[in-house]
Structure formats: C-alpha cells, structure tokens
Design a protein around this motif. Sequence first.
Motif, PDB file in Angstrom:
ATOM      1  N   LEU A   1       0.826  -1.201   0.000  1.00  0.00           N
ATOM      2  CA  LEU A   1       0.000   0.000   0.000  1.00  0.00           C
ATOM      3  C   LEU A   1       0.862   1.252   0.000  1.00  0.00           C
ATOM      4  O   LEU A   1       0.584   2.217  -0.710  1.00  0.00           O
ATOM      5  CB  LEU A   1      -0.946  -0.006   1.198  1.00  0.00           C
ATOM      6  CG  LEU A   1      -1.925   1.149   1.294  1.00  0.00           C
ATOM      7  CD1 LEU A   1      -2.871   1.138   0.094  1.00  0.00           C
ATOM      8  CD2 LEU A   1      -2.699   1.085   2.575  1.00  0.00           C
ATOM      9  N   LYS A   2       1.940   1.232   0.777  1.00  0.00           N
ATOM     10  CA  LYS A   2       2.837   2.388   0.808  1.00  0.00           C
ATOM     11  C   LYS A   2       3.551   2.574  -0.525  1.00  0.00           C
ATOM     12  O   LYS A   2       3.723   3.698  -0.980  1.00  0.00           O
ATOM     13  CB  LYS A   2       3.832   2.245   1.942  1.00  0.00           C
ATOM     14  CG  LYS A   2       3.165   2.276   3.298  1.00  0.00           C
ATOM     15  CD  LYS A   2       4.013   2.901   4.321  1.00  0.00           C
ATOM     16  CE  LYS A   2       3.358   2.855   5.670  1.00  0.00           C
ATOM     17  NZ  LYS A   2       2.318   3.847   5.831  1.00  0.00           N
ATOM     18  N   ILE A   3       3.962   1.475  -1.158  1.00  0.00           N
ATOM     19  CA  ILE A   3       4.601   1.565  -2.469  1.00  0.00           C
ATOM     20  C   ILE A   3       3.609   2.109  -3.489  1.00  0.00           C
ATOM     21  O   ILE A   3       3.947   2.980  -4.291  1.00  0.00           O
ATOM     22  CB  ILE A   3       5.159   0.195  -2.901  1.00  0.00           C
ATOM     23  CG1 ILE A   3       6.364  -0.181  -2.044  1.00  0.00           C
ATOM     24  CG2 ILE A   3       5.536   0.201  -4.377  1.00  0.00           C
ATOM     25  CD1 ILE A   3       6.852  -1.593  -2.255  1.00  0.00           C
ATOM     26  N   MET A   4       2.375   1.607  -3.462  1.00  0.00           N
ATOM     27  CA  MET A   4       1.355   2.059  -4.401  1.00  0.00           C
ATOM     28  C   MET A   4       1.052   3.545  -4.197  1.00  0.00           C
ATOM     29  O   MET A   4       0.920   4.302  -5.173  1.00  0.00           O
ATOM     30  CB  MET A   4       0.074   1.243  -4.222  1.00  0.00           C
ATOM     31  CG  MET A   4      -0.993   1.585  -5.225  1.00  0.00           C
ATOM     32  SD  MET A   4      -2.503   0.666  -4.980  1.00  0.00           S
ATOM     33  CE  MET A   4      -3.150   1.480  -3.543  1.00  0.00           C
ATOM     34  N   THR A   5       0.984   3.993  -2.963  1.00  0.00           N
ATOM     35  CA  THR A   5       0.717   5.399  -2.678  1.00  0.00           C
ATOM     36  C   THR A   5       1.866   6.279  -3.167  1.00  0.00           C
ATOM     37  O   THR A   5       1.643   7.329  -3.773  1.00  0.00           O
ATOM     38  CB  THR A   5       0.493   5.606  -1.172  1.00  0.00           C
ATOM     39  OG1 THR A   5      -0.590   4.779  -0.749  1.00  0.00           O
ATOM     40  CG2 THR A   5       0.185   7.049  -0.849  1.00  0.00           C
ATOM     41  N   PHE A   6       3.099   5.822  -2.931  1.00  0.00           N
ATOM     42  CA  PHE A   6       4.260   6.581  -3.380  1.00  0.00           C
ATOM     43  C   PHE A   6       4.297   6.696  -4.897  1.00  0.00           C
ATOM     44  O   PHE A   6       4.481   7.785  -5.448  1.00  0.00           O
ATOM     45  CB  PHE A   6       5.549   5.931  -2.854  1.00  0.00           C
ATOM     46  CG  PHE A   6       6.793   6.590  -3.355  1.00  0.00           C
ATOM     47  CD1 PHE A   6       7.187   7.811  -2.837  1.00  0.00           C
ATOM     48  CD2 PHE A   6       7.569   6.005  -4.343  1.00  0.00           C
ATOM     49  CE1 PHE A   6       8.339   8.438  -3.297  1.00  0.00           C
ATOM     50  CE2 PHE A   6       8.712   6.614  -4.810  1.00  0.00           C
ATOM     51  CZ  PHE A   6       9.095   7.846  -4.288  1.00  0.00           C
ATOM     52  N   LEU A   7       4.106   5.566  -5.582  1.00  0.00           N
ATOM     53  CA  LEU A   7       4.120   5.586  -7.045  1.00  0.00           C
ATOM     54  C   LEU A   7       2.960   6.405  -7.607  1.00  0.00           C
ATOM     55  O   LEU A   7       3.117   7.105  -8.612  1.00  0.00           O
ATOM     56  CB  LEU A   7       4.086   4.162  -7.600  1.00  0.00           C
ATOM     57  CG  LEU A   7       5.340   3.327  -7.361  1.00  0.00           C
ATOM     58  CD1 LEU A   7       5.145   1.916  -7.888  1.00  0.00           C
ATOM     59  CD2 LEU A   7       6.551   3.974  -7.998  1.00  0.00           C
ATOM     60  N   GLY A   8       1.810   6.332  -6.972  1.00  0.00           N
ATOM     61  CA  GLY A   8       0.672   7.140  -7.408  1.00  0.00           C
ATOM     62  C   GLY A   8       0.961   8.626  -7.292  1.00  0.00           C
ATOM     63  O   GLY A   8       0.606   9.409  -8.182  1.00  0.00           O
ATOM     64  N   THR A   9       1.631   9.014  -6.217  1.00  0.00           N
ATOM     65  CA  THR A   9       2.005  10.414  -6.040  1.00  0.00           C
ATOM     66  C   THR A   9       2.959  10.867  -7.138  1.00  0.00           C
ATOM     67  O   THR A   9       2.796  11.949  -7.711  1.00  0.00           O
ATOM     68  CB  THR A   9       2.661  10.616  -4.660  1.00  0.00           C
ATOM     69  OG1 THR A   9       1.754  10.189  -3.646  1.00  0.00           O
ATOM     70  CG2 THR A   9       3.029  12.072  -4.438  1.00  0.00           C
ATOM     71  N   ILE A  10       3.937  10.018  -7.449  1.00  0.00           N
ATOM     72  CA  ILE A  10       4.895  10.349  -8.506  1.00  0.00           C
ATOM     73  C   ILE A  10       4.181  10.481  -9.853  1.00  0.00           C
ATOM     74  O   ILE A  10       4.451  11.410 -10.622  1.00  0.00           O
ATOM     75  CB  ILE A  10       6.008   9.276  -8.583  1.00  0.00           C
ATOM     76  CG1 ILE A  10       6.812   9.241  -7.284  1.00  0.00           C
ATOM     77  CG2 ILE A  10       6.914   9.490  -9.782  1.00  0.00           C
ATOM     78  CD1 ILE A  10       7.568  10.497  -6.988  1.00  0.00           C
TER      79      ILE A  10
END
Length: 119
Positions: A47-56
């Motif tokens: 979830l944290k990886i997905m949130t980070f990539l979504g932000t990018i």
Amino acid sequence: MLSPVFADGNVGIGVSSTSGSPSVSEGVHLRNFFGPSYILSIEDLLLKIMTFLGTIIVLASTIGIVTGGSFLVFSGGDDGKISRGKDIIVYSLIGLAVTIGSYLIVTLVQAILYGIGTS
C-alpha cells in the motif's frame, strides 16, 4: 521488549523491557521524507509503495499537462508544436485516469476481501 528508539533523528533498536526478558517488536520502522512509517505486514508495504508511485505519477501528469499547455501557447501557429502539445496533454490525462482507476480498483478489492469500510 525491543522497540525503535529515536535520539537526535537516529534510528536504532532499544530494549525497553518491564518483564526482564527482551523480545522483538512487530513491524519495521522506516524513516522517509514524509515522517515515520510503520510497516506491519506485506499489505502495508504494498500500500505504501502504491501510494508513493501514485504520487509520482500524479506529479508527472501535472508536469505533462503544463508542458503540453506551454507547447500550445508558444507554438506560434506551428502545426507540429500544436499537435505535440495536444498529444502530451492527452497522454498525461490518460496516465492520470489509469492511475486513479487502478487505485479505485485496488481499494474496491481490498474492501471486498478485508471488509474495510463495512460496519
């Protein structure tokens, strides 16, 4: 009990045991640019990886839209630059739509599987 200790911004493992026998605490504490994060399971990590990539991706889409707009504004009537600006904007919006759609699908599947949001 072993627990994360933060002194002067340093990350370490400290022993804080009231029972006399230290044990390993659950979760891993990571420092990042947005503050401390606790990862207790593989789902939290994903979830944290997905949130980070979504932000990018959202930031990249925003930059793409602004870049495409600048191509349109400064085209000077050149059909090639107008076409390129429109393509940049369209592809940025497609990328943004795919990102938002994937986030919604993951959230929906997570709600169905884990019952999040139900009472």
